[in-house]
Design a protein around this motif. Structure first.
Motif, PDB file in Angstrom:
ATOM      1  N   ILE A  88       0.841  -1.205   0.000  1.00 26.15           N
ATOM      2  CA  ILE A  88       0.000   0.000   0.000  1.00 26.15           C
ATOM      3  C   ILE A  88       0.872   1.250   0.000  1.00 26.15           C
ATOM      4  O   ILE A  88       0.601   2.228  -0.704  1.00 26.15           O
ATOM      5  CB  ILE A  88      -0.941  -0.006   1.219  1.00 26.15           C
ATOM      6  N   LEU A 122       0.451   3.872  -2.939  1.00 30.29           N
ATOM      7  CA  LEU A 122      -0.274   5.101  -2.620  1.00 30.29           C
ATOM      8  C   LEU A 122       0.608   6.185  -2.026  1.00 30.29           C
ATOM      9  O   LEU A 122       0.311   7.367  -2.179  1.00 30.29           O
ATOM     10  CB  LEU A 122      -1.425   4.797  -1.639  1.00 30.29           C
ATOM     11  N   ARG A 178      -0.453   9.878  -0.904  1.00 30.76           N
ATOM     12  CA  ARG A 178      -1.533  10.427  -1.720  1.00 30.76           C
ATOM     13  C   ARG A 178      -2.885  10.322  -1.035  1.00 30.76           C
ATOM     14  O   ARG A 178      -3.869  10.854  -1.514  1.00 30.76           O
ATOM     15  CB  ARG A 178      -1.575   9.698  -3.071  1.00 30.76           C
ATOM     16  N   ASN A 179      -2.953   9.605   0.054  1.00 29.94           N
ATOM     17  CA  ASN A 179      -4.206   9.456   0.786  1.00 29.94           C
ATOM     18  C   ASN A 179      -4.042  10.090   2.152  1.00 29.94           C
ATOM     19  O   ASN A 179      -3.183   9.695   2.929  1.00 29.94           O
ATOM     20  CB  ASN A 179      -4.552   7.955   0.912  1.00 29.94           C
ATOM     21  N   ASN A 223       1.961   6.114   7.011  1.00 29.42           N
ATOM     22  CA  ASN A 223       3.076   5.954   6.081  1.00 29.42           C
ATOM     23  C   ASN A 223       4.354   6.612   6.571  1.00 29.42           C
ATOM     24  O   ASN A 223       5.437   6.361   6.058  1.00 29.42           O
ATOM     25  CB  ASN A 223       2.705   6.540   4.718  1.00 29.42           C
ATOM     26  N   ASP A 254      -8.939  14.627   0.554  1.00 29.51           N
ATOM     27  CA  ASP A 254      -8.651  14.646  -0.883  1.00 29.51           C
ATOM     28  C   ASP A 254      -8.466  16.074  -1.383  1.00 29.51           C
ATOM     29  O   ASP A 254      -7.579  16.356  -2.197  1.00 29.51           O
ATOM     30  CB  ASP A 254      -9.781  13.970  -1.664  1.00 29.51           C
ATOM     31  N   ASP A 306       3.921  12.477  -2.916  1.00 34.26           N
ATOM     32  CA  ASP A 306       4.120  12.849  -4.314  1.00 34.26           C
ATOM     33  C   ASP A 306       4.891  14.154  -4.437  1.00 34.26           C
ATOM     34  O   ASP A 306       5.755  14.294  -5.305  1.00 34.26           O
ATOM     35  CB  ASP A 306       2.765  13.000  -5.008  1.00 34.26           C
TER      36      ASP A 306
END
Length: 352
Positions: A25, A29, A32-33, A40, A222, A259
């Motif tokens: 994951i 990802l 990004r979440n 993370n 988001d 990112d």
């Protein structure tokens, strides 16, 4: 004894599976979440502990699958955290006259107290030349600026009429605010500063990007992430268009898995990853603004990136007690840059 060994094998195997699932994951990802933002950030502990767990389970007679899975997690660990085993010191040619060291600090100063006198004293102790500040109130900025006004006469602070927190700078050297960027909900998020030292210009971007966990009734995770990406793209586009060397620093509210970190790393040098020693964690220094309890940092949310070719010293995370939930990051530069030697034939061409 047999039962204890089986229980240990079962628990270690479960942790290896959980860590491997999380690693997939994480790589897919990243940051990004918004819901994975904090989880993370603990990649160091998750990958490292699962790697060790695979070896321990093998020694205890566990199933064969745990070792190759653990080795895969170990490869990820070394790829991201090889500096724990070996630090590569940057090589630079300092022959001839040694350039002056310019010491730049970035600090998020969100705190309940309006008195930052002790922070000003700490900056003087660490021989700070320039301080770029985030989330600082007008009163707090004035309390910081006042003790430094003789040694650091150039200063600037900005906020929006609706926000009490803003961006600021205090400098020993002449500094001009050339550009500022703002988002309606969050207010100003970046200042482009031109610093003039010994006739040479250095551009410093004072950045405070929105957090994926931004607490606002009109903001979802988001939307926060989309705004943060827009903020970074805007700053990077401007920085890449500059002819002078640049230094991008501040509270990015992002980890190395994000990112926007990868976008910055594609064009600029991560000062801590290249020149630092240790993890470089800056947050949380304490549990402000909610609880003033001290805490040991375990995430790197405050970053400094620079143009390739700049000559830097070793950065340092400053341990300033009870000032903010962020620890300041000090970046020393050898500035102004030493003049490059003429290429072979260059002087002959100039004489023609």
């Amino acid at each position: 004894m047999f039962i204890l060994r089986r229980a240990a094998n079962w628990l270690l195997g479960l942790w290896i599976i959980v860590a491997a699932t999380w690693a997939v994951i994480w790589k897919l990802l990243g940051d990004r979440n918004g819901n994975l933002y904090l989880v993370n950030s603990f990649a160091l502990w998750i990958l490292g502990s699962a790697w060790l767990a695979s070896w321990l389970r093998t020694l205890l007679g566990g199933h064969w699958w745990s070792l190759p899975v653990g080795e895969g997690l170990g490869v990820l660990f070394l790829r991201h955290y090889a500096w724990l085993v070996s630090r590569r010191e940057p090589s630079s040619d300092r022959s001839g006259s040694s350039p002056r060291e310019l010491r730049v600090v970035t600090a998020n100063l969100l705190k309940k107290s309006r008195d930052l006198t002790s922070t000003a004293e700490a900056f003087q102790t660490h021989l700070m030349d320039v301080a770029v500040l985030q989330e600082v109130t007008s009163d707090a900025f004035e309390s910081l600026r006042r003790p430094l006004q003789t040694s650091h006469p150039w200063s600037y602070w900005i906020s929006t009429p609706r926000a009490r927190l803003g961006l600021g700078v205090v400098s020993r050297w002449p500094v001009a605010v050339e550009q500022q960027w703002s988002v309606g909900i969050t207010g100003p998020y970046c200042l482009r500063l031109r610093l003039l030292v010994s006739g040479k210009s250095l551009l410093i971007y004072n950045m405070h990007l929105v957090s994926p966990l931004y607490d606002h009734p009109r903001m979802s995770a988001d939307r926060s992430l989309a705004i943060r990406t827009h903020q970074m793209d805007t700053v990077l586009e401007d920085a890449l268009a500059q002819d002078d060397p640049v230094l991008l620093m501040g509270d990015w509210n992002a980890t190395e898995g994000s990112d926007i970190y990868r976008r910055a790393h594609a064009s600029f040098v991560d000062v801590w990853a290249e020149y630092g020693q240790g993890p470089g964690w800056t947050w949380p220094h304490n549990l402000e603004p909610h609880i003033g309890w001290p805490f040991r940092p375990c995430l790197r949310l405050d970053h400094a990136f620079c143009s390739r070719g700049l000559d830097l010293g070793r950065p340092q995370v400053l341990d300033i007690e009870a000032e903010s939930d962020h620890s300041p990051l000090l970046v020393p530069l050898h500035w102004p840059p030493a003049s490059k030697p003429a290429e072979v034939g260059e002087s002959d061409e100039q004489n023609l």
